[in-house]
Design an enzyme around this catalytic site. Structure first.
Site: not given
Ligand code: NI
Length: 169
Positions: A92, A134-135, A138
């Site tokens: 990341c 993953h995004e 966030h």
């Molecule tokens: Ni990330």
């Protein structure tokens, strides 16, 4: 266009939750352009979430192609189907120089809006599927380390701190 500064762990703003984009207007398109420019400036980053540049709107940019020629703009994403489990090594840009394996859904179907506010669906597997999950995490203030055991989290944070000391020397 402008290069935005990227928040790094343990910045508390990485824990903020992003709000849905109500209208894809010129302001949103400018944010998307700036996010692409910021992502492409990083040599090995395949995705960036708005929260990482301190903009709490549900926007992601991604490009998993080797020659960085396939930009994907994702606004207000939703995962509408999932299948299977895969475990891949993730990094990341908010955790420079550290990586670990994370369990994710193997195949997903995502629904989102593009840069013109047009809805689309995307079936994703392998790297693209990992990147989207993953995004999207966030956008809810969730970081990839949250998926790891306490022990692994501690090790990873120690390594991150060591890397930073080395960078200062
Ligand atoms: Ni990330």
């Amino acid at each position: 266009m402008a290069i935005l500064s990227i928040l790094e762990y343990p910045d508390k703003r990485l824990r903020n939750k992003a709000l849905p984009v109500s209208e894809v207007d010129s302001n949103v398109r400018r944010i998307v352009d700036d996010m692409f420019e910021t992502m492409y400036e990083q040599s090995n980053t395949v995705g960036l979430a708005s929260i990482q540049v301190n903009i709490p709107l549900r926007i992601l940019v991604m490009d998993i192609s080797e020659d960085r020629s396939s930009p994907i703009c994702v606004i207000n994403p939703e995962i509408i189907a999932r299948e299977g489990i895969q475990q891949e090594v993730e990094g990341c840009v908010s955790f420079p120089g550290v990586w670990d394996k994370v369990d994710r859904s193997a195949k997903i179907c995502m629904r989102a809006l593009d840069q013109n506010g047009k809805p689309y669906e995307l079936n994703a597997e392998e790297l693209l599927s990992v990147c989207i999950q993953h995004e999207m995490d966030h956008l809810d203030g969730v970081l990839f380390v949250d998926h790891l055991s306490r022990l692994k989290q501690t090790r990873l944070v120690k390594k991150l701190q060591k890397n930073r000391l080395r960078a200062v020397e």
